[in-house]
Design a protein around this motif. Structure first.
Motif, short mmCIF file in Angstrom:
data_model
loop_
_atom_site.label_atom_id
_atom_site.label_comp_id
_atom_site.label_asym_id
_atom_site.label_seq_id
_atom_site.Cartn_x
_atom_site.Cartn_y
_atom_site.Cartn_z
N ALA A 1 2.75 -34.84 10.65
CA ALA A 1 4.16 -34.64 10.32
C ALA A 1 5.04 -35.69 11.20
O ALA A 1 4.75 -35.61 12.50
N LEU A 2 6.01 -36.30 10.63
CA LEU A 2 6.99 -37.11 11.46
C LEU A 2 8.47 -36.78 10.72
O LEU A 2 8.86 -36.52 9.70
N ALA A 3 9.40 -37.17 11.77
CA ALA A 3 10.72 -36.97 11.49
C ALA A 3 11.70 -37.77 12.34
O ALA A 3 11.09 -38.08 13.55
N THR A 4 12.63 -38.35 11.80
CA THR A 4 13.45 -39.27 12.42
C THR A 4 14.91 -38.46 12.94
O THR A 4 15.28 -37.79 12.17
N GLY A 5 15.55 -38.88 14.02
CA GLY A 5 16.93 -38.44 14.25
C GLY A 5 17.40 -39.19 15.69
O GLY A 5 16.59 -39.84 16.38
N GLY B 1 3.93 -27.63 14.34
CA GLY B 1 3.88 -29.00 14.18
C GLY B 1 3.31 -29.26 12.96
O GLY B 1 3.33 -30.62 12.56
N ALA B 2 2.88 -28.59 12.33
CA ALA B 2 2.55 -28.87 10.80
C ALA B 2 3.59 -29.16 10.09
O ALA B 2 3.50 -30.28 8.88
N SER B 3 4.97 -29.03 10.43
CA SER B 3 6.20 -29.90 9.90
C SER B 3 7.19 -30.01 10.94
O SER B 3 7.10 -29.34 12.02
N VAL B 4 8.09 -31.01 11.11
CA VAL B 4 8.96 -31.22 12.01
C VAL B 4 10.32 -31.81 11.45
O VAL B 4 10.24 -32.10 10.39
N ALA B 5 11.26 -31.72 12.18
CA ALA B 5 12.66 -32.11 11.90
C ALA B 5 13.43 -32.37 13.17
O ALA B 5 13.06 -31.76 14.32
N LEU B 6 14.22 -33.15 13.10
CA LEU B 6 15.24 -33.62 14.12
C LEU B 6 16.86 -33.55 13.51
O LEU B 6 17.16 -34.03 12.54
N ALA B 7 17.44 -32.17 13.75
CA ALA B 7 19.06 -31.92 13.34
C ALA B 7 19.69 -31.53 14.31
O ALA B 7 19.38 -30.52 15.36
N ILE C 1 9.77 -28.22 6.54
CA ILE C 1 11.01 -28.02 7.06
C ILE C 1 11.90 -29.56 6.87
O ILE C 1 11.28 -30.37 6.70
N GLY C 2 13.16 -29.29 6.71
CA GLY C 2 13.81 -30.74 6.73
C GLY C 2 15.18 -30.67 7.04
O GLY C 2 16.05 -29.61 6.72
N HIS C 3 15.65 -31.80 7.87
CA HIS C 3 17.10 -32.02 7.93
C HIS C 3 17.74 -32.41 6.64
O HIS C 3 17.33 -33.48 6.17
N ILE C 4 18.61 -31.53 5.99
CA ILE C 4 19.41 -31.90 4.91
C ILE C 4 20.66 -32.24 4.89
O ILE C 4 21.52 -32.46 4.03
N GLY C 5 21.35 -32.68 5.93
CA GLY C 5 22.75 -32.81 6.27
C GLY C 5 23.47 -31.85 6.21
O GLY C 5 23.45 -30.78 6.23
#
Length: 449
Positions: free
Chosen positions: A118-122, A178-184, A242-246
């Motif tokens: 899983a990958l995410a940016t922020g 860590g199966a899913s990640v987010a930066l928020a 999981i997700g950063h949705i703003g």
């Protein structure tokens, strides 16, 4: 190695706490004399196969390439980050690829961490540069470990060892943190917190799932529990996505979406604030429930304004019904699938919606949707492009279809859109592909030109 020139356009302004997407200024109008400039915003139409793609193939040392895909603005230009959890003998890794088709760096995991699943940016440190979250569901070093996630400050070119970045681990064995990640940045301090889903977290053998958080000023390498207790019935696997949705409600603060596609019924939560130990249903500002064969909450789009009102909207997939749904406007505390304001429907039985990305590719200031389906075409996989919110509807409104190569390649396991100079490139991860080596994986890039 693959070679391509990636091109595309930006999908609307970023709001507070959101990383900007890849873009450059639109070209000036063509002169009245002289050769004309290329037309802007070329959109692919029809069916495209592997022969139309530029292929980045994994090798024996970089297995299952394409399990996760994100695009970001690097210090030297547009970049793709591509997860390869089977790389380096299951230590896992991440490949950094630039917009000209050159691999600019390989990041190596540790032990049997399965890093890159899983990958995410922020922006985690407030310096304005993009940082990367990397999930490793069996971190730190062995099968059965609790799992965890790295926060890599300054996503940039060059080879790296994830061991040089702080690893935050879950609490118990086999949690799959860590199966899913987010930066928020949920608390509005200008620093994006690291979140990790642990869908197999359990209490006395009752599996329910947990979401963890790590703060930048907490160097201990342990997550703080966000959800102690069951967010749903046994086997709900909350945190599968999981997700950063703003900012969906206009208060200036980012929000988090959490999916539990295996709950009965499937459900997702919109989270504005957390308190340690508060179960997810109690912490949620909104709970949306599926029904029947629904797998609501499988994946979430990046922060996206579907209806053009200046606020971000929740865009979530439901592969059980072969669809993606958007919930715009005011949100009630409890909602159902019928409350969705937009629905994009694919073929049942293909698991349409196993991955998603959203960005404006035709320059009409409305986001367009790319949905992955790794069971399509006998497992070769596919990705489907719908244009704009006005394209919400049935499968016959799909503008373009991108198809994988061979059965069991799992094309569409991950998808991504990158845009530069009003041209779009569509990436389709195929972690089961054998293009370069057995189970090496591949990414197929379909570029407009």
């Amino acid at each position: 190695m693959w070679f391509a020139a990636f091109v595309g356009c930006q999908g609307g302004p970023a709001t507070a706490n959101e990383p900007s997407q890849t873009s450059t200024p639109s070209p000036t109008p063509p002169p009245t004399t002289g050769p004309p400039l290329p037309p802007p915003c070329i959109v692919p139409e029809g069916d495209f196969g592997a022969a139309d793609a530029n292929v980045l193939a994994g090798t024996d040392g970089f297995g299952q390439l394409g399990a996760a895909i994100v695009s970001f603005d690097g210090p030297d230009g547009p970049r793709w980050a591509i997860g390869a959890p089977g790389a380096f003998d299951l230590a896992g890794g991440v490949s950094i690829v630039d917009a000209t088709g050159t691999v600019r760096g390989e990041w190596e995991g540790i032990g049997f961490a399965y890093a890159g699943v899983a990958l995410a940016t922020g922006d985690a440190d407030g310096d304005g540069a993009i940082d990367l979250a990397v999930g490793g569901r069996t971190a730190p070093d062995e099968i059965g470990a609790p799992g965890g996630a790295w926060r890599v400050l300054g996503a940039s070119d060059g080879d790296r060892f994830l061991a040089d970045s702080t690893l935050y681990t879950g609490d118990d064995e086999n949690d799959w943190a860590g199966a899913s990640v987010a930066l928020a940045d949920l608390d509005g301090d200008g620093l994006a917190e690291l979140f990790a889903g642990a869908p197999f977290a359990a209490d006395e053998d009752e599996e329910f799932g947990i979401v963890y958080r790590a703060l930048l000023d907490d160097p201990a390498g342990r997550f703080s529990d966000l959800a102690a207790g069951s967010p749903g019935p046994e086997q709900s696997d909350a945190g599968t996505a999981i997700g950063h949705i703003g900012d969906t409600d206009g208060d200036g603060l980012a929000e988090l979406a959490v999916g539990a596609p295996y709950a009965d019924p499937a459900r997702m939560w919109r989270i504005q604030t957390f308190a340690p130990g508060v179960p997810l249903p109690e912490a949620a500002a909104t709970e949306v429930r599926g029904g029947g064969a629904s797998l609501l909450g499988w994946a979430f789009a990046r922060p996206t304004d579907i209806d053009g009102d200046g606020r971000r909207d929740v865009v979530v997939t439901d592969p059980g019904n072969g669809s993606a749904l958007a919930f715009t406007g005011a949100a009630a505390p409890t909602m159902s699938l019928s409350d969705a304001t937009h629905t994009w429907s694919g073929n049942l039985g293909e698991l349409v919606g196993t991955s998603i990305d959203a960005l404006d590719v035709d320059c009409d200031d409305a986001p367009d949707l790319l949905l992955g389906s790794y069971l399509a075409e006998e497992g070769a996989g596919a990705a489907y492009l719908w244009l704009g919110a006005n394209g919400a509807g049935s499968f016959d409104l799909v503008t373009a279809t991108f198809v994988g190569n061979l059965a069991d390649d799992l094309g569409g396991y991950a998808v991504g859109i990158q845009v530069v100079d009003e041209r779009a490139t569509f990436a389709m991860g195929a972690p089961g592909a054998d293009e370069g080596a057995g189970d090496g994986g591949a990414v197929l890039f379909f570029a407009t030109n």
